[in-house]
Motif scaffolding. Structure first.
Motif, PDB file in Angstrom:
ATOM      1  N   ARG A 599       9.283   3.164   8.906  1.00  0.00           N
ATOM      2  CA  ARG A 599       8.228   2.209   8.531  1.00  0.00           C
ATOM      3  C   ARG A 599       7.313   1.877   9.693  1.00  0.00           C
ATOM      4  O   ARG A 599       6.343   1.157   9.530  1.00  0.00           O
ATOM      5  CB  ARG A 599       8.864   0.939   7.974  1.00  0.00           C
ATOM      6  N   TYR A 602       5.000   5.495   9.008  1.00  0.00           N
ATOM      7  CA  TYR A 602       4.753   5.959   7.642  1.00  0.00           C
ATOM      8  C   TYR A 602       4.300   7.425   7.584  1.00  0.00           C
ATOM      9  O   TYR A 602       3.144   7.722   7.274  1.00  0.00           O
ATOM     10  CB  TYR A 602       3.697   5.076   6.967  1.00  0.00           C
ATOM     11  N   ASN A 653       4.697   6.278   1.133  1.00  0.00           N
ATOM     12  CA  ASN A 653       3.969   5.085   1.557  1.00  0.00           C
ATOM     13  C   ASN A 653       3.179   5.356   2.840  1.00  0.00           C
ATOM     14  O   ASN A 653       3.652   6.047   3.743  1.00  0.00           O
ATOM     15  CB  ASN A 653       4.932   3.921   1.796  1.00  0.00           C
ATOM     16  N   ALA A 655       0.168   3.161   5.562  1.00  0.00           N
ATOM     17  CA  ALA A 655      -0.409   1.851   5.870  1.00  0.00           C
ATOM     18  C   ALA A 655      -1.865   2.017   6.331  1.00  0.00           C
ATOM     19  O   ALA A 655      -2.175   2.890   7.140  1.00  0.00           O
ATOM     20  CB  ALA A 655       0.401   1.156   6.953  1.00  0.00           C
ATOM     21  N   GLU A 682       1.842  -1.291  -2.529  1.00  0.00           N
ATOM     22  CA  GLU A 682       3.240  -1.697  -2.374  1.00  0.00           C
ATOM     23  C   GLU A 682       3.353  -3.043  -1.665  1.00  0.00           C
ATOM     24  O   GLU A 682       4.262  -3.826  -1.924  1.00  0.00           O
ATOM     25  CB  GLU A 682       4.014  -0.640  -1.574  1.00  0.00           C
ATOM     26  N   ASN A 683       2.398  -3.312  -0.743  1.00  0.00           N
ATOM     27  CA  ASN A 683       2.433  -4.570   0.005  1.00  0.00           C
ATOM     28  C   ASN A 683       1.047  -4.831   0.594  1.00  0.00           C
ATOM     29  O   ASN A 683       0.282  -3.897   0.834  1.00  0.00           O
ATOM     30  CB  ASN A 683       3.470  -4.498   1.126  1.00  0.00           C
ATOM     31  N   THR A 697      -4.033  -5.538   5.830  1.00  0.00           N
ATOM     32  CA  THR A 697      -3.208  -4.334   5.960  1.00  0.00           C
ATOM     33  C   THR A 697      -2.577  -4.033   4.600  1.00  0.00           C
ATOM     34  O   THR A 697      -1.836  -4.855   4.061  1.00  0.00           O
ATOM     35  CB  THR A 697      -2.116  -4.519   7.020  1.00  0.00           C
ATOM     36  N   THR A 699      -0.149  -1.507   2.320  1.00  0.00           N
ATOM     37  CA  THR A 699       0.825  -0.419   2.237  1.00  0.00           C
ATOM     38  C   THR A 699       0.647   0.186   0.852  1.00  0.00           C
ATOM     39  O   THR A 699       0.856  -0.495  -0.158  1.00  0.00           O
ATOM     40  CB  THR A 699       2.269  -0.920   2.415  1.00  0.00           C
ATOM     41  N   GLY A 729       1.757   1.093  12.497  1.00  0.00           N
ATOM     42  CA  GLY A 729       2.906   0.205  12.469  1.00  0.00           C
ATOM     43  C   GLY A 729       2.833  -0.841  13.556  1.00  0.00           C
ATOM     44  O   GLY A 729       1.874  -0.951  14.288  1.00  0.00           O
TER      45      GLY A 729
END
Length: 729
Positions: A599, A602, A653, A655, A682-683, A697, A699, A729
């Motif tokens: 993560r 990514y 995924n 970012a 996703e986020n 930001t 995701t 990240g």
């Protein structure tokens, strides 16, 4: 002088033995009221054997040890249990504490009694790393013994009850530990089996021993409040009695006082003061039959207004332990809340004795049979949990969840009722139906509407589970399931899944390490495998491969030990330089739980990637220029060159960091772009630098680098976007 002391000692011993004989005679006299004379004679034979075996043993109180098993047998007799249970109660400690063997008990009293005694025996001969582990293993053995014979738990509860009654002679720290165990395990088991009379006494004694100061303060407060309450209770009882006579309903009406531990728990759980909890008046009405119960409910609802939403019909839908009663809460005089329970005499007996009512009522009445059947259903589920649990601590954790079942009642599509603990989700329901249904569930329909699997269920809902043959449990389910059966089944499946995936990855890594030196797994001599497994003290080849796949062993070192002549293989490796021996390992992204994507960077298809072996996690995929990966570049045991397989999984995924002008609607515009390109957010997180500029930001899920590049190009055309880049990240 010495002679006098000896005489005094002899007299004291004689008196103690006389007391013991009196207790034995007293027990036999009571047993004669419901057992045959030959059965009572067998109980007395058991007493003689127990007295002989425990001769010379004393309890901390100074009493002969035989006093304890006789007290346990007396509690069992009060439940009117069969003679074999009474015999087992008297002998329950002889196998553990004396020279009497199981074979002798089989010879003198039969296999049934010997199995009961063995089931109740403690695990003193085993060694554990901690008291918690010892308690968990002891609990596991007890529960397994119970699943074979329900009478084991009745003896165990009676044993614990007498130990709690005599807890005062113990050291303070030991008595607190025993009291905590009683409150955590034994009282909830008694409640789960419907044995409320024993449960209440265990709770009171446990509360007094574990929290002596709180117990005394609460006891004093109850005493002070009792005077005024007595007058109010008499007034309420008189009013209800008068209305019952007018309606020609015969019933026994009694006022109940909440016991101290119940008051304490309610104060703790609901953050209430003593006055707020103790200001509830409780009435129990015991009527002649079910019809009279419902008519009595109408009478009290006409006398005092019911509190909306507080009526529960446990007669139509009994609790999991067989408990049946009507519950309602009324607005009494001056707005005082009154809790009312209405039930028949048989229901009242089952409510107090639970599964013990099966032996008390042997006429096959419906209520006691229900308690027995439901207890067996629960114990069957306990056995399933035990078979799938990894260890005793995990088993204890799972079963303790099921010991506090505030039920919700759910309907299947066929109209059957299923009971689940409060807070249960659609996944819990799926596993309650069957483990295979739980393992393959993909969606749920609640009252015919699709709902997330994490949805908490409410009583009265109809739930249908949608399954798919290729589906498997998601580790995220462990965050919301509440039943022990679901939690254990998911863990069991994932452990097996992780093991098979670790073996597969380990095989690929070891084969690659062997390829690097001009060999392969197919070339390894089988005798060499046997030797290596013996050296490493591993049971089979799969265990070694799993260790490599999980990152617990280095593939290169295992390869060295598998090859008899390393120098020769290095020469062979040099000759094959330029071929594909050192080709990077190809990953699809579908390798499962032993391969994960970092993560911090990514990685997605199209990126240059490397793998870093992480102990316990397996292979973690990073982008080649990721700082976290570069730290391991000079560690050949951890650094694995990777490449993307032509066939990869559909989505990954990534970012994206976007700097935007701080204007209304900018987030909606960016989300629309992401959606139009077939991606999912996703986020999302925000960082407002000042009043004019924000950093968002995202995701997002993407197929590959081209898909991500198209998305970023489209987002640049949004007028408010000032700057956009891929986050590292």
């Amino acid at each position: 002088m010495v002679e006098t002391a000896t005489t005094a000692k002899t007299t004291a011993t004689s008196t103690s033995l006389d007391n013991t004989r009196f207790l034995a005679r007293d027990l036999c006299s009571y047993l004669e009221t419901y057992l045959d004379s030959d059965q009572v004679a067998e109980v007395y034979r058991a007493y003689l054997l127990g007295a002989e075996a425990h001769d010379g043993q004393m309890r901390l109180s100074g009493d002969p040890y035989i006093i304890h098993p006789l007290a346990v047998a007396k509690t069992m007799a009060e439940m009117r249990l069969d003679h074999k249970s009474i015999v087992a109660a008297i002998l329950h400690d002889v196998m553990e504490d004396t020279h009497i063997s199981k074979e002798r008990i089989v010879t003198e009293f039969g296999e049934d009694v010997a199995e009961l005694v063995d089931g109740v025996s403690k695990l003193t001969h085993l060694k554990f790393s901690s008291k918690a582990e010892a308690q968990a293993e002891n609990f596991r053995k007890m529960m397994l013994a119970i699943t074979r014979d329900l009478r084991v738990i009745l003896i165990k509860l009676a044993d614990r009850l007498h130990n709690m009654r005599t807890l005062g002679v113990m050291r303070a720290d030991k008595s607190r530990r025993i009291a905590r165990e009683t409150l955590d395990i034994y009282a909830p088991i008694a409640q789960r089996l419907g044995m409320n009379a024993i449960r209440r006494e265990l709770e009171m004694l446990g509360f007094a021993a574990h929290y002596p100061m709180r117990y005394r303060i609460l006891q004093e407060a109850v005493k002070k409040s009792r005077g005024h309450r007595k007058e109010v209770m008499q007034k309420i009882e008189t009013a209800i009695c008068a209305r019952m006579e007018e309606a020609s309903i015969e019933a026994r009406i009694t006022g109940r006082e909440k016991h101290l531990y119940s008051i304490y728990r309610k104060m703790q759980e609901k953050r209430l003061s003593f006055a707020e909890v103790f200001d509830v008046y409780a009435i129990r009405i015991v009527a002649g039959d079910v019809d009279a119960c419902y008519r009595a409910l109408g009478v009290v609802h006409n006398l005092y207004k019911p509190v909306p939403g507080r009526f529960k019909d446990y007669i139509a839908i009994p609790k999991a332990n067989g408990y049946q009663s009507l519950h309602t809460v009324l607005f009494g005089p001056h707005g005082i809340p009154i809790e009312v329970q209405i039930r028949t005499q048989e229901m009242d007996q089952v409510a107090e004795s639970g599964i013990a009512a099966h032996w008390l009522y042997k006429t096959g009445d419906r209520q006691s049979g229900t308690a027995q059947a439901r207890a067996r259903e629960w114990l069957k589920s306990v056995l399933e949990i035990q078979q799938a649990a990894g260890n005793s601590m995990e088993f204890l954790e799972s079963v303790k969840v099921d010991l506090f079942p505030e039920e919700v009642y759910i309907f299947t599509p066929q109209g059957e009722i299923m009971e689940l603990p409060r807070g249960a989700t659609a996944v819990d329901f799926a596993y309650a139906v069957h483990s295979d249904v739980g393992n393959t569930c993909v969606a749920a329909k609640i009252d015919r509407r699709l709902a997330p699997l994490s949805t908490r269920l409410e009583s009265g809902r109809t739930v249908e589970i949608v399954t798919a043959p290729g589906a498997r449990p998601n580790p995220a389910w462990l965050n919301f399931v509440v039943t022990g059966k679901a939690r254990t089944a998911i863990r069991h499946y994932l452990k097996n899944l992780q093991l098979s995936e670790a073996i597969s990855l380990g095989q690929r890594l070891l084969d690659k390490a062997l390829n690097n030196v001009g060999s392969s797994l197919a070339d390894v001599d089988p005798q060499r495998w046997v030797l290596i497994l013996s050296e490493l003290e591993l049971k089979d080849q799969e265990t070694l491969l799993a260790d490599i796949g999980l990152g617990n062993r280095m593939a290169a070192l295992v390869a060295r030990r598998l090859l008899l002549d390393w120098e020769q293989d290095e020469a062979a490796s040099a000759e094959t330089e330029g071929d594909d021996a050192n080709a990077p390992l190809a990953v699809k992204g579908t390798e499962g739980m032993v391969l994960s994507f970092a993560r911090c960077c990514y990685p997605i298809p199209g990126d240059a990637i490397v793998g870093v072996m992480s102990a316990g996690r397996g292979l973690v995929v990073h982008r080649e220029n990721c700082g976290n990966a570069l730290e391991n570049r000079h560690k050949p045991d951890k650094w694995i060159p990777l490449q993307w397989h032509p066939e990869t999984q559909p989505e990954y995924n990534a970012a994206i960091r976007v700097q935007t002008a701080n204007k209304r609607g900018v987030l909606a515009n960016l989300a629309a772009v992401i959606s139009d390109l077939g991606s999912n957010i996703e986020n999302v997180s925000f960082d407002e630098r000042d009043g004019h500029v924000s950093t968002i930001t995202f995701t997002v899920s993407v197929r590959d680098r081209k898909h991500l590049a198209d998305m970023m190009r489209r987002m640049r055309h949004v007028p408010e976007v000032l700057r956009i880049n891929r986050s590292r990240g």
